[in-house]
Scaffold this active site. Structure first.
Site, PDB file in Angstrom:
ATOM      1  N   LYS A 105      75.061  65.072 -28.062  1.00  0.00           N
ATOM      2  CA  LYS A 105      75.759  64.592 -29.259  1.00  0.00           C
ATOM      3  C   LYS A 105      76.908  63.668 -28.857  1.00  0.00           C
ATOM      4  O   LYS A 105      77.065  62.591 -29.397  1.00  0.00           O
ATOM      5  CB  LYS A 105      76.253  65.793 -30.077  1.00  0.00           C
ATOM      6  CG  LYS A 105      77.014  65.406 -31.307  1.00  0.00           C
ATOM      7  CD  LYS A 105      77.399  66.616 -32.139  1.00  0.00           C
ATOM      8  CE  LYS A 105      78.368  66.162 -33.232  1.00  0.00           C
ATOM      9  NZ  LYS A 105      78.781  67.241 -34.114  1.00  0.00           N
ATOM     10  N   GLU A 109      77.533  68.314 -17.585  1.00  0.00           N
ATOM     11  CA  GLU A 109      76.244  68.814 -17.081  1.00  0.00           C
ATOM     12  C   GLU A 109      75.130  67.819 -17.386  1.00  0.00           C
ATOM     13  O   GLU A 109      74.315  67.477 -16.517  1.00  0.00           O
ATOM     14  CB  GLU A 109      75.894  70.164 -17.741  1.00  0.00           C
ATOM     15  CG  GLU A 109      76.772  71.324 -17.331  1.00  0.00           C
ATOM     16  CD  GLU A 109      77.993  71.495 -18.226  1.00  0.00           C
ATOM     17  OE1 GLU A 109      78.439  70.502 -18.846  1.00  0.00           O
ATOM     18  OE2 GLU A 109      78.519  72.626 -18.296  1.00  0.00           O
ATOM     19  N   GLY A 147      76.258  70.650 -32.967  1.00  0.00           N
ATOM     20  CA  GLY A 147      75.335  70.760 -31.830  1.00  0.00           C
ATOM     21  C   GLY A 147      74.337  71.898 -31.985  1.00  0.00           C
ATOM     22  O   GLY A 147      73.134  71.731 -31.808  1.00  0.00           O
ATOM     23  N   ARG A 148      74.835  73.081 -32.367  1.00  0.00           N
ATOM     24  CA  ARG A 148      73.941  74.250 -32.436  1.00  0.00           C
ATOM     25  C   ARG A 148      73.092  74.262 -33.700  1.00  0.00           C
ATOM     26  O   ARG A 148      72.306  75.176 -33.907  1.00  0.00           O
ATOM     27  CB  ARG A 148      74.762  75.531 -32.295  1.00  0.00           C
ATOM     28  CG  ARG A 148      75.939  75.650 -33.242  1.00  0.00           C
ATOM     29  CD  ARG A 148      76.898  76.732 -32.766  1.00  0.00           C
ATOM     30  NE  ARG A 148      78.123  76.814 -33.561  1.00  0.00           N
ATOM     31  CZ  ARG A 148      79.209  76.088 -33.361  1.00  0.00           C
ATOM     32  NH1 ARG A 148      79.227  75.157 -32.420  1.00  0.00           N
ATOM     33  NH2 ARG A 148      80.299  76.257 -34.108  1.00  0.00           N
ATOM     34  N   GLU A 173      78.998  81.137 -30.779  1.00  0.00           N
ATOM     35  CA  GLU A 173      79.846  79.935 -30.779  1.00  0.00           C
ATOM     36  C   GLU A 173      80.390  79.691 -32.185  1.00  0.00           C
ATOM     37  O   GLU A 173      81.449  79.108 -32.360  1.00  0.00           O
ATOM     38  CB  GLU A 173      79.058  78.715 -30.271  1.00  0.00           C
ATOM     39  CG  GLU A 173      79.945  77.598 -29.745  1.00  0.00           C
ATOM     40  CD  GLU A 173      79.187  76.483 -29.042  1.00  0.00           C
ATOM     41  OE1 GLU A 173      78.512  75.698 -29.727  1.00  0.00           O
ATOM     42  OE2 GLU A 173      79.274  76.368 -27.804  1.00  0.00           O
ATOM     43  N   HIS A 184      60.754  98.637 -21.518  1.00  0.00           N
ATOM     44  CA  HIS A 184      60.670  99.165 -20.150  1.00  0.00           C
ATOM     45  C   HIS A 184      61.912  98.799 -19.339  1.00  0.00           C
ATOM     46  O   HIS A 184      61.882  98.833 -18.106  1.00  0.00           O
ATOM     47  CB  HIS A 184      59.396  98.641 -19.481  1.00  0.00           C
ATOM     48  CG  HIS A 184      58.166  99.157 -20.172  1.00  0.00           C
ATOM     49  ND1 HIS A 184      57.578 100.343 -19.835  1.00  0.00           N
ATOM     50  CD2 HIS A 184      57.480  98.671 -21.238  1.00  0.00           C
ATOM     51  CE1 HIS A 184      56.534 100.556 -20.636  1.00  0.00           C
ATOM     52  NE2 HIS A 184      56.463  99.555 -21.505  1.00  0.00           N
ATOM     53  N   LYS A 243      86.256  74.032 -19.541  1.00  0.00           N
ATOM     54  CA  LYS A 243      85.812  72.679 -19.168  1.00  0.00           C
ATOM     55  C   LYS A 243      86.953  71.921 -18.478  1.00  0.00           C
ATOM     56  O   LYS A 243      86.754  71.258 -17.459  1.00  0.00           O
ATOM     57  CB  LYS A 243      85.414  71.880 -20.422  1.00  0.00           C
ATOM     58  CG  LYS A 243      84.070  72.204 -21.010  1.00  0.00           C
ATOM     59  CD  LYS A 243      83.792  71.209 -22.148  1.00  0.00           C
ATOM     60  CE  LYS A 243      82.678  71.690 -23.046  1.00  0.00           C
ATOM     61  NZ  LYS A 243      82.481  70.866 -24.230  1.00  0.00           N
TER      62      LYS A 243
END
Ligand code: F6P
Length: 548
Positions: A208, A214, A268-269, A354, A385, A513
């Site tokens: 965005k 990253e 973003g999400r 978030e 399990h 950050k």
């Protein structure tokens, strides 16, 4: 936390009342509530293709009435109208919140600052479709000819949405293979690139902001991989950008016909519905992508129109508040009995945590109750399990949110799906019913006696009375997945609005950050760890001594 009364707008929510009512309700075993023959039907909602059953919780009539009263007090309908209407409800960033416009394919006008945004949304959707079709049918080619592999480079919302959905919809995948690189750990990009050929790879840089370290670091690495093999001249035809920062994408050398932009009112999400979903669209094709959008839109219409008691996102949210803010259950497990939803818990972690992991309410005061819960999970039956031991017999209560399709896609082995369904339903039954000491004794009576029987029996007791909800859908199609994702988005909206949180900013990710930016030169030895705390300095020193 300062007090337990909270003002949202002009109204006051009395959270203490919720706690008292919920604590009283848990005194009645959940199983006993089914003495009422109408319990299951009355504590469940069907909407669109989905059935949400929350009858296996401790919520009773009194608790539900109180929650609905609190819902009314929070003035959610007007905030909901403000969201769909394009008002700047993301107040700290001064932005509208309009991911819902991305799935409004009929194009009914949506106004932001007096301008209808729908022509732009639909224009971009058409451009994406032309591009996706071109990549799929070979009309759009790269150096080596037809694209065989799409690499989406993004992180957070620019990764989790398309990666989750592409996996969920694998049976509909008839386009090029799709890969997702997110972590700045070079192991990730390295392992993805290893089997691929640069000449037939299409690289999507999804960000965005187009500044995320990253993503930009991984994009540089992949550009180098392509450039070294094909030369810098040819690299351009392999790149696409998805971003709100179209100038930055252009500055990165990606031509405007390869940039798919979106506006800052897409969080973003919440962005999988627009350009960030391009890799998904290439994988499953524009028609299936439109079905995914239609599913989301169907849930939008339901959310806006249904009265609270019949409103699935509202009741899912109220169940969450009952468990977390009412009863203090700090986590919730999301347990899809659907292998292809294995990234759904991770997707929800960003969506929910978030959005609602905040301790300051919109008016600047401290939250009077806890913020949203920790969300975690794994697909069943694998989880059974692994960690279900704790869910059944641990000292803490974890509300479980089961998800299951009536049918799978593997018709030739339908018996496996029946086994899956049986396991899912058995777990919610076991959590509710438990096993008493007398039942455990009876179970072991043939093998043990006396003190040993008592001891062995104690270990086989299940307290029961542990809450769960179950979401059932017919089959995980694109349309159904769209409904499920939008259901959870609106749940987050309702929970956040009732808590008085701004669910659409994410300031909590910024500090780390900034410190990482400062630490990078320290780790590389260009700066010394002078002002760092002793622990950080010690860790840096160890890394430097062992980094070879
Ligand atoms: O750091 C958090 C975050 O801003 C998320 O909200 C977002 O989804 C992610 O980073 C990626 O951001 P971008 O799409 O701008 O690269």
């Amino acid at each position: 936390m300062a007090g337990h009364r909270q003002r949202t707008g002009q109204r006051v929510i009395n959270w203490d009342r919720l706690g008292k009512t919920a604590r009283k309700a848990v005194e009645t075993p959940i199983l006993k509530r089914f003495n009422d023959p109408n319990r299951a039907r009355e504590f469940a909602i069907e909407a669109g293709d989905l059935l949400f059953d929350y009858s296996k919780t401790s919520m009773d009539e009194a608790g539900r009435s109180l929650l609905l009263e609190m819902f009314d007090e929070s003035a959610i309908p007007s905030r909901r109208q403000a969201m769909f209407g394009g008002d700047s409800i993301n107040e700290t960033e001064g932005r509208a919140v309009l991911h819902t416009a991305l799935r409004n394919q009929a194009g009914a006008p949506v106004m932001v600052d007096g301008r209808d945004v729908m022509p732009g949304v639909l224009g971009t959707l058409s451009r994406m479709e032309r591009f996706a079709e071109g990549v799929r049918d070979g009309g759009i080619r790269v150096t080596g000819g037809k694209v065989t592999d799409v690499i989406n480079i993004g992180i957070g919302g620019s990764d989790l949405g398309p990666a989750m959905a592409a996996l969920a919809l694998a049976p509909y995948h008839d386009g090029p293979r799709c890969h997702f690189v997110s972590n700045v750990d070079a192991a990730h990009v390295n392992d993805i690139l290893l089997p691929l050929k640069p000449e037939t790879a299409l690289v999507i840089v999804a960000s965005k902001t187009f500044t995320t370290v990253e993503t930009m670091t991984n994009a540089d690495t992949v550009r180098k991989w392509i450039g070294e093999s094909l030369g810098d001249e040819d690299a351009g035809s392999h790149f696409v950008a998805l971003s709100s920062a179209e100038e930055r994408a252009a500055a990165y050398g990606i031509g405007p016909e390869r940039v798919f932009g979106f506006e800052d009112w897409v969080g973003g999400r919440y962005s999988v519905w627009g350009p960030i979903g391009l890799s998904l669209m290439i994988a499953i094709g524009p028609e299936a992508f439109r079905a995914f959008l239609s599913g989301g839109h169907a849930m939008d219409l339901h959310f806006q129109a249904a009265p609270p008691l019949q409103n699935m996102p509202v009741m899912l949210a109220l169940t969450g508040l009952w468990h977390n803010q009412g009863l203090g259950y700090a986590t919730r497990a999301v347990l899809p009995y659907e292998q292809r939803l294995s990234r759904f818990p991770a997707y929800l972690q960003q969506l929910e945590m978030e959005s609602n992991g905040k301790s300051v309410s919109m008016n600047g005061s401290d939250l009077p109750v806890h913020s949203g819960p920790v969300v975690w999970g794994e697909p069943g039956t694998n989880g059974q399990h692994a960690f279900y031991q704790l869910i059944h017999q641990g000292t803490r209560v974890t509300p479980c949110e089961f998800m299951i399709g009536a049918a799978g896609h593997e018709d030739e082995v339908a018996h496996q799906h029946r086994l899956l369904v049986a396991n899912c339903l058995a777990q919610s039954e076991a959590l509710m019913k438990g096993r008493s000491l007398a039942e455990a004794r009876a179970l072991l009576g043939d093998n043990y006696s006396g003190e040993e029987l008592e001891l062995q029996a104690r270990h086989r007791v299940f307290s029961g009375n542990r809450p769960s909800t179950t979401l059932v859908y017919p089959k995980l199609t694109p349309f159904v997945l769209g409904q499920i994702v939008a259901l959870y988005e609106h749940r987050v909206f309702v929970e956040g609005a009732m808590l008085g949180i701004n669910s659409f900013d994410q300031w909590g990710v910024e500090l780390g950050k900034a410190l990482a930016r400062d630490l990078e030169p320290v780790v590389s030895g260009e700066a010394d760890a002078g002002d760092k705390d002793a622990s950080t300095a010690q860790l840096v020193s160890f890394v430097q001594r062992h980094s070879g």
